[in-house]
Write an enzyme that holds these catalytic residues in place. Structure first.
Site, short mmCIF file in Angstrom:
data_model
loop_
_atom_site.label_atom_id
_atom_site.label_comp_id
_atom_site.label_asym_id
_atom_site.label_seq_id
_atom_site.Cartn_x
_atom_site.Cartn_y
_atom_site.Cartn_z
N ASP A 465 0.83 -1.21 0.00
CA ASP A 465 0.00 0.00 0.00
C ASP A 465 0.86 1.26 0.00
OD1 ASP A 465 -2.29 1.56 0.14
OD2 ASP A 465 -3.15 0.44 1.82
N ASP A 535 -10.66 2.19 -3.13
CA ASP A 535 -11.24 1.96 -1.80
C ASP A 535 -12.76 2.00 -1.87
OD1 ASP A 535 -8.97 1.52 -0.36
OD2 ASP A 535 -8.74 3.58 0.35
C1 GLA Z 1 -5.68 1.93 2.17
C2 GLA Z 1 -6.11 0.72 1.38
C3 GLA Z 1 -7.15 -0.05 2.15
C4 GLA Z 1 -6.59 -0.45 3.48
C5 GLA Z 1 -6.12 0.76 4.26
C6 GLA Z 1 -5.41 0.38 5.53
O1 GLA Z 1 -6.71 2.87 2.24
O2 GLA Z 1 -6.57 1.08 0.11
O3 GLA Z 1 -7.56 -1.17 1.41
O4 GLA Z 1 -5.53 -1.34 3.29
O5 GLA Z 1 -5.25 1.55 3.47
O6 GLA Z 1 -4.95 1.45 6.23
#
Ligand code: GLA
Length: 716
Positions: A465, A535
């Protein structure tokens, strides 16, 4: 195949169905001649000199010749070309003008060092020398027998004894003999990535650009130019993209003589690169393509190319069906809760459990712990071992989340190495975290070691990420004159870590992510077979995001999860089946508390997984068709067809159920007109011709956001 005609000094670059022609003119400039359907003729007559007042003639050239009006392969600055240059360098004496002249060419290896790049093809290197400095420029062109994508990049070397500074070195620039075009860009914001936007190109320029240190949610390294009346299905269009994940620009400029210059590469907002004597700089690779089958054809060309020549080999592999705990628990989990989730996932036929954010350091919220990649034993007593063991017992793979590029101020890493953070204090904050200085090899080494320790414990899947963009753009380790190199050096560090991890753990499956789809680009696909698309998992929004993403990327690149309702991002409630159907247009997974599912929903999950497995070959290798545009009406519909045209899978959605609705149809695409396909909803077969010319009626929706799917198989 690449040919050079000595007589006309023309280079013929032939792809599968396209040709790209340029020549060396009598003064030594590289003139662009043509890019379009296959061409074998001498087309140098197209570049007739045109005298225009206020368009200067460069030294040594004849009266009517001006760099301002001639179509070129790599525009320069300061000797009469007033269009946007591809190349801008400052000599030690401060002069910035340059003129690049041909000195030779050679056939070489493709690729660019230390960066993601296309594999295969035949590569031509053109050697240019700056007539006003000791800089030499190489332009690289790679063509592929099986593709209509041409890959370009450049390198610049300082062959003299004085210093020089690059202010811009584009991956490509090309002057098209076109004027009536509309530009299509993919723009957006967090949780709303890759929304297509179409704009006419008037005089002046339009660009798609990210200066955020990542390709970003807000922009995507993709630009399409639609000629004349071209649309989704018909007409000619050009596509431009970058195999790069950092700050970038793609720009199209319409000149006074109605030519269109397209250029692109590293964003030059805050870019400079020192070239000491004998130093060399390589640009990232760009992809330029042409289609005469509209935007849809262009997308299929790009998708096939990315799969065959850029994406890592695991992209061909069957994908894990994942259960990710993020939206099920967020930071609030305990070993029993996770073990229960693993058991529930196993019961439903899910094969991979992914432990998301919150397992390490002192991380109990997004305010702390990033950088401390060791297990939070207070929260996970016994460490990862019991979770990994449970996955093994259940025949599942254990996966884990990392955000390698970041550090929290509240972390052991920050306390030990405050200078490993990008920029000087006070820094801009975002999500309570700072960015680690990946331009420093010791930082990359540290992260490799820390991640290696965890991966050795039996991890089979990594979600990588990146949850904030860069600011300050400086490194404590770089001298003042080299701070303009920071952003690109950062990217090289990210690529170096990905490269090392992939080499050390060839069996680990990597998924890219950046707050959803904030780094969804061809550079990342070189390392990560799939990327968390957004997301935003709301079925209605996701359909649009998948639609836009498919402009430039294959469906197999999209990681798509079924999540809970009301949706955590939009608050909207959509049917469970719709969430599954929309997720089935990519690598499908689950991201919700499975324990809260009803028996009926559990049965639905089993069915969705079985269907996913049956259509997976289509997603991995098939061609996608966009049928009903959710940005233009109440309906969404996409289709994916197998390479041999024997199977097609269609997913559609009615956004809002309508009163007094009437029959509407959708016409399928990509089928073999002669073959007969069995249509389960009609319980009869129809020819591909009928399905494409007459179409099928959309099922009538009784509720908002209802979806339908059709799996059509050709009869023997
Ligand atoms: C990002 C990712 C999510 C999750 C969060 C965790 O937003 O896109 O899927 O992993 O971080 O903090």
């Amino acid at each position: 195949m690449i040919k050079f005609d000595e007589k006309t000094r023309t280079f013929f670059l032939h792809g599968k169905e396209v040709s790209y022609l340029f020549r060396v003119d009598e003064y030594g400039y590289l003139e662009h001649l043509y890019f379009g359907p296959k061409a074998e003729d001498d087309l140098s007559y197209l570049n007739a000199p045109s005298f225009l007042s206020f368009s200067p003639t460069p030294p040594g050239a004849g009266g009517d010749f001006s760099l301002d009006t001639v179509r070129q392969e790599y525009g320069t600055y300061g000797q009469g070309d007033f269009r946007i240059p591809a190349f801008l360098a400052v000599r030690e004496d401060g002069e910035r003008a340059s003129r690049l002249l041909y000195t030779g060419h050679a056939f070489t290896e493709g690729g660019v060092p230390n960066m993601p790049h296309a594999r295969g093809g035949q590569t031509l290197r053109i050697d240019l020398k700056d007539a006003r400095s000791s800089l030499t420029v190489h332009l690289f062109y790679t063509v592929f027998d099986d593709s209509d994508v041409i890959v370009r990049s450049a390198s610049v070397a300082n062959r003299g004894t004085a210093h020089a500074t690059l202010l811009r070195a584009d991956a490509f620039s090309v002057d098209l003999f076109e004027s009536d075009v509309r530009a299509v860009r993919l723009v957006g914001r967090h949780a709303n990535e890759r929304m297509p936007e179409e704009t006419p190109l008037g005089h002046g320029s339009i660009a798609v650009r990210s200066s955020r240190g990542a390709s970003s949610h807000q922009a995507n390294p993709f630009l399409a130019l639609l000629l004349g009346n071209a649309d989704e299905e018909r007409g000619e269009c050009y596509g431009f993209g970058l195999i790069y994940s950092g700050s970038f620009v793609l720009e199209a400029e319409r000149s006074q003589t109605d030519l269109i210059r397209v250029r692109g590469g590293i964003d030059d907002t805050n870019f400079s690169w020192e070239l000491a004597p004998n130093e060399m700089f390589f640009t990232p690779q760009s992809m330029i393509s042409y289609s005469k089958e509209g935007l849809g054809g262009l997308s299929r060309t790009l998708s096939r190319f990315l799969r065959a020549h850029v994406a890592c080999m695991e992209a061909m592999r069957s994908r894990p069906v994942v259960c990710n705990n993020w939206e099920a628990t967020y930071f609030d989990f305990t070993p029993p809760r996770l073990l229960a989730l693993i058991d529930e996932a196993a019961e439903l036929g899910i094969d991979t459990f992914v432990l998301d954010d919150g397992w390490f350091g002192s991380r109990n919220s997004d305010a702390e712990g990033l950088g401390d990649w060791f297990v939070n034993e207070k929260k996970l007593r016994g460490g990862l071992a019991p979770l990994i063991a449970r996955c093994r017992e259940r025949g599942m793979t254990f996966g884990i989340w990392f955000e390698p590029e970041m550090v929290s101020e509240k972390s052991e890493l920050y306390r030990a190495h405050p200078d490993w953070t990008v920029g000087r204090s006070p820094r801009a904050e975002s999500r309570n975290q700072y960015v680690l200085d990946f331009s420093r090899p010791e930082v990359v080494d540290y992260l490799f070691g820390a991640m290696e320790n965890i991966l050795r414990c039996g991890v089979g899947y990594v979600k990588w990420d990146m949850n904030r963009h860069l600011t300050e753009f400086t490194s404590e380790a770089l001298p003042a004159a080299r701070q303009g190199e920071f952003s690109h050096r950062y990217m090289l560090g990210v690529y170096a870590l990905a490269e090392r991890l992939k080499a050390a753990f060839p069996d680990v499956f990597f998924e890219g992510c950046s707050g959803g789809g904030g780094r969804f680009d061809a550079g990342m696909l070189y390392y990560f077979p799939q990327i968390w698309t957004s997301d935003n998992t709301d079925a209605f929004d996701r359909a649009r995001i998948e639609w836009g993403t498919s402009f430039a990327y294959p469906l197999s690149a999209m990681s798509c999860h079924v999540s809970a309702c009301p949706n955590h991002q939009t608050g909207r409630t959509t049917p469970f089946s719709s969430r599954g159907d929309i997720a089935s247009l990519g690598a499908t997974g689950y991201e919700l508390d499975l324990g809260k599912l009803t028996e009926e929903e559990k049965e639905a999950v089993r069915g969705q997984i079985a269907r996913y497995r049956s259509i997976e070959p289509l997603l991995l290798f098939g061609d996608a068709y966009r049928l009903l545009d959710p940005f233009r009406g109440n309906y969404f519909c996409m289709e994916v067809v197998s390479g041999d045209r024997s199977r097609a899978y269609v997913v559609g959605m009615t956004a809002h159920a309508a009163a007094a609705d009437y029959p509407r149809r959708v016409r399928l695409r990509g089928l073999d007109p002669e073959k007969r396909y069995f249509v389960p909803s009609l319980q009869r077969s129809l020819t591909g011709a009928a399905l494409q010319n007459a179409g099928l009626l959309l099922p009538r929706a009784a509720h908002d956001f209802e979806t339908w799917t059709w799996l059509l198989e050709a009869e023997e």
